[in-house]
Write a protein that holds these residues in place. Structure first.
Motif, mmCIF file in Angstrom:
data_model
loop_
_atom_site.group_PDB
_atom_site.id
_atom_site.type_symbol
_atom_site.label_atom_id
_atom_site.label_comp_id
_atom_site.label_asym_id
_atom_site.label_seq_id
_atom_site.Cartn_x
_atom_site.Cartn_y
_atom_site.Cartn_z
ATOM 1 N N GLY A 24 49.375 69.172 25.205
ATOM 2 C CA GLY A 24 49.674 68.944 23.800
ATOM 3 C C GLY A 24 48.418 68.712 22.975
ATOM 4 N N GLU A 25 47.318 69.386 23.358
ATOM 5 C CA GLU A 25 46.030 69.182 22.697
ATOM 6 C C GLU A 25 45.531 70.474 22.062
ATOM 7 N N ARG A 26 44.559 70.289 21.146
ATOM 8 C CA ARG A 26 43.986 71.417 20.419
ATOM 9 C C ARG A 26 42.472 71.404 20.569
ATOM 10 N N LEU A 27 41.862 72.582 20.390
ATOM 11 C CA LEU A 27 40.431 72.767 20.576
ATOM 12 C C LEU A 27 39.789 73.313 19.312
ATOM 13 N N ALA A 28 38.565 72.859 19.044
ATOM 14 C CA ALA A 28 37.712 73.430 18.003
ATOM 15 C C ALA A 28 36.405 73.842 18.663
ATOM 16 N N THR A 29 35.723 74.815 18.067
ATOM 17 C CA THR A 29 34.443 75.270 18.597
ATOM 18 C C THR A 29 33.369 75.152 17.526
ATOM 19 N N ALA A 30 32.141 74.917 17.981
ATOM 20 C CA ALA A 30 30.962 74.926 17.110
ATOM 21 C C ALA A 30 29.931 75.780 17.844
ATOM 22 N N GLU A 31 29.666 76.963 17.315
ATOM 23 C CA GLU A 31 28.826 77.921 18.020
ATOM 24 C C GLU A 31 27.609 78.315 17.203
ATOM 25 N N SER A 32 26.502 78.468 17.901
ATOM 26 C CA SER A 32 25.292 78.993 17.289
ATOM 27 C C SER A 32 24.929 80.301 17.972
ATOM 28 N N CYS A 33 24.278 80.263 19.121
ATOM 29 C CA CYS A 33 23.779 81.490 19.751
ATOM 30 C C CYS A 33 24.882 82.442 20.206
ATOM 31 N N THR A 34 26.092 81.945 20.380
ATOM 32 C CA THR A 34 27.192 82.813 20.798
ATOM 33 C C THR A 34 27.919 83.443 19.609
ATOM 34 N N GLY A 35 27.608 83.010 18.408
ATOM 35 C CA GLY A 35 28.083 83.668 17.201
ATOM 36 C C GLY A 35 29.588 83.824 17.069
ATOM 37 N N GLY A 36 30.362 82.930 17.625
ATOM 38 C CA GLY A 36 31.814 83.013 17.527
ATOM 39 C C GLY A 36 32.492 83.681 18.711
#
Length: 169
Positions: A24-36
């Motif tokens: 029942g959890e959610r994820l967020a991402t913060a990307e630099s070198c992987t560009g999304g």
């Protein structure tokens, strides 16, 4: 060439999704070198809206500061490719989303940009989660730009899987 291809990365993303959904959890991402690329793998999975909240692609230092709230002092003292910056990115993604978990990636994918202290292939990661949990790590990956980035995506997703699986039960 990396052992990771888009199909295997998406299979790993699907495992992450099943686990987050079960928790029942959610994820967020913060990307630099992987560009999304992490976000792309996650959203390739049907039903990902049930467990993926949002992704931030913050390639420049200015974006890291303005979008994620990374401290200019952190970037100045530690550099963009550091565990401190990755940690601040992950915490910023959590603060600016409705996610329970965030993963952050910042690194030097190459072919240029490395230094003796931070060679090409150096990638820093952070995972932020419930109850103030924050873990960071650094890796050095071999290969060309695509290989470094693919290995980074895999390592980030595997890290989410490992950490979120500790919450079952």
């Amino acid at each position: 060439m990396s052992a990771w291809n888009q199909q295997s990365l998406e299979a790993l993303a699907a495992e992450v999704g099943h686990l987050l959904l079960a928790n029942g959890e959610r994820l967020a991402t913060a990307e630099s070198c992987t560009g999304g690329w992490v976000g792309q793998c996650l959203t390739a999975i049907a039903g990902s809206s049930g467990w993926f909240d949002c992704g931030f692609v913050t390639y420049s230092n200015t974006a890291k500061i303005e979008i994620l709230g990374v401290g200019a002092d952190t970037l100045s003292a530690q550099g963009a490719v550091s565990e401190a910056t990755a940690g601040a990115m992950a915490l910023g993604a959590l603060r600016r989303s409705r996610a329970d978990w965030a993963v952050a990636i910042t690194g030097i994918a190459g072919p240029a940009g490395g230094s003796p202290g931070r060679p090409v292939g150096t990638v820093c990661f952070a995972w932020a989660g419930p109850e103030g949990r924050l873990e960071t790590d650094s890796q050095h990956f071999q290969g060309d730009r695509e290989a470094v980035r693919a290995q980074s995506v895999a390592y980030a997703l595997a890290g989410v899987l490992q950490r979120a699986s500790c919450r079952i039960g």
